[in-house]
Design a protein around this motif. Structure first.
Motif, PDB file in Angstrom:
ATOM      1  N   ILE A   6     -39.123  14.681  -1.902  1.00  0.00           N
ATOM      2  CA  ILE A   6     -37.869  15.171  -2.470  1.00  0.00           C
ATOM      3  C   ILE A   6     -37.501  16.528  -1.881  1.00  0.00           C
ATOM      4  CG2 ILE A   6     -36.639  15.748  -4.609  1.00  0.00           C
ATOM      5  CD1 ILE A   6     -37.643  12.857  -4.543  1.00  0.00           C
ATOM      6  N   ASP A  72     -36.617  11.142   0.496  1.00  0.00           N
ATOM      7  CA  ASP A  72     -36.336   9.972  -0.336  1.00  0.00           C
ATOM      8  C   ASP A  72     -35.337  10.276  -1.441  1.00  0.00           C
ATOM      9  OD1 ASP A  72     -38.303   8.292   0.993  1.00  0.00           O
ATOM     10  OD2 ASP A  72     -39.820   9.520  -0.018  1.00  0.00           O
ATOM     11  N   GLY A  73     -35.099  11.539  -1.711  1.00  0.00           N
ATOM     12  CA  GLY A  73     -34.141  11.958  -2.729  1.00  0.00           C
ATOM     13  C   GLY A  73     -33.840  13.429  -2.560  1.00  0.00           C
ATOM     14  N   LYS A 108     -29.401   7.147  -1.216  1.00  0.00           N
ATOM     15  CA  LYS A 108     -30.385   8.156  -1.602  1.00  0.00           C
ATOM     16  C   LYS A 108     -30.057   8.706  -2.993  1.00  0.00           C
ATOM     17  CE  LYS A 108     -31.857   9.863   2.919  1.00  0.00           C
ATOM     18  NZ  LYS A 108     -33.254   9.418   2.854  1.00  0.00           N
ATOM     19  N   ALA A 196     -36.532   8.188  -7.956  1.00  0.00           N
ATOM     20  CA  ALA A 196     -36.643   8.162  -6.491  1.00  0.00           C
ATOM     21  C   ALA A 196     -37.750   7.226  -6.039  1.00  0.00           C
ATOM     22  CB  ALA A 196     -36.885   9.584  -5.964  1.00  0.00           C
ATOM     23  N   LYS A 200     -37.279   4.004  -3.574  1.00  0.00           N
ATOM     24  CA  LYS A 200     -37.884   4.241  -2.260  1.00  0.00           C
ATOM     25  C   LYS A 200     -38.076   2.949  -1.482  1.00  0.00           C
ATOM     26  CE  LYS A 200     -41.916   6.426  -0.168  1.00  0.00           C
ATOM     27  NZ  LYS A 200     -43.207   7.060  -0.419  1.00  0.00           N
TER      28      LYS A 200
END
Length: 200
Positions: A6, A72-73, A108, A196, A200
């Motif tokens: 993140i 991923d976020g 995302k 997240a 993913k």
């Protein structure tokens, strides 16, 4: 499988948002993710910042928009300026045109937490304003909601909203994030990381 990676992208002139970002990071790590704190580039000259009484910037790296594809976020920490985000964040969003054109951020998860000077100073309108940015990029807005009962609290004045964690800096910037506000920010980090991980 490793936990989600993140990015916490923030702008903090007086330190309130960075303090909140540290609590968000703690929550992400507690939920099994990794978090990188990235600050938005300053657009004001040093002379102006000095006259405004702004402390020196942290050592966190300055965000490069192209690097956001590595995460991923992304959760954004925003100080309010008249109910919306400041010029520094506008400059950052304007730098993401290539990502937008290539659809690089589509899907995302994205979240937001805020700091404003006063009650009614824009902590909810900042969330709404960010949704327009997320929408153009095809990102998935992950609000805090009321997952933390402290968001309901009337025991003290606090800046938390269902859009995300928040704090009040006070009109003169002298108020610091309270333990309740930091706890909610930590909760937001945990819950954002969980979403997240699922995406993913």
């Amino acid at each position: 499988m490793s936990g989600p990676k993140i990015a916490i992208v923030y702008y903090s002139m007086y330190g309130h948002i960075r303090t909140m970002a540290t609590a968000v990071k703690k929550g992400i790590e507690a939920a099994g993710g990794t978090a990188t704190m990235l600050q938005v580039a300053e657009t004001l000259p040093a002379e102006v910042l000095s006259k405004m009484g702004a402390p020196p910037k942290s050592d966190d790296p300055v965000v490069d928009a192209a690097s956001l594809t590595d995460y991923d976020g992304i959760i954004f920490g925003i100080p309010g300026r008249f109910g919306t985000f400041p010029a520094q964040f506008k400059a950052f969003w304007d730098s993401t045109g290539g990502l937008w054109q290539g659809g690089k951020l589509v899907g995302k998860p994205a979240g937001v937490f805020a700091s404003v000077g006063t009650q009614g100073g824009g902590q909810e309108t900042i969330g709404l304003t960010m949704v327009t940015q997320f929408t153009h990029h095809g990102m998935v807005f992950v609000p805090l909601g009321y997952q933390d009962p402290k968001v309901f609290s009337y025991e003290e004045v606090h800046g938390a909203t269902p859009y995300g964690a928040g704090t009040f800096a006070g009109a003169d910037g002298s108020r610091k994030p309270t333990q309740l506000e930091l706890d909610v920010a930590e909760t937001q980090g945990k819950t954002f990381c969980g979403i997240a991980a699922k995406l993913k």
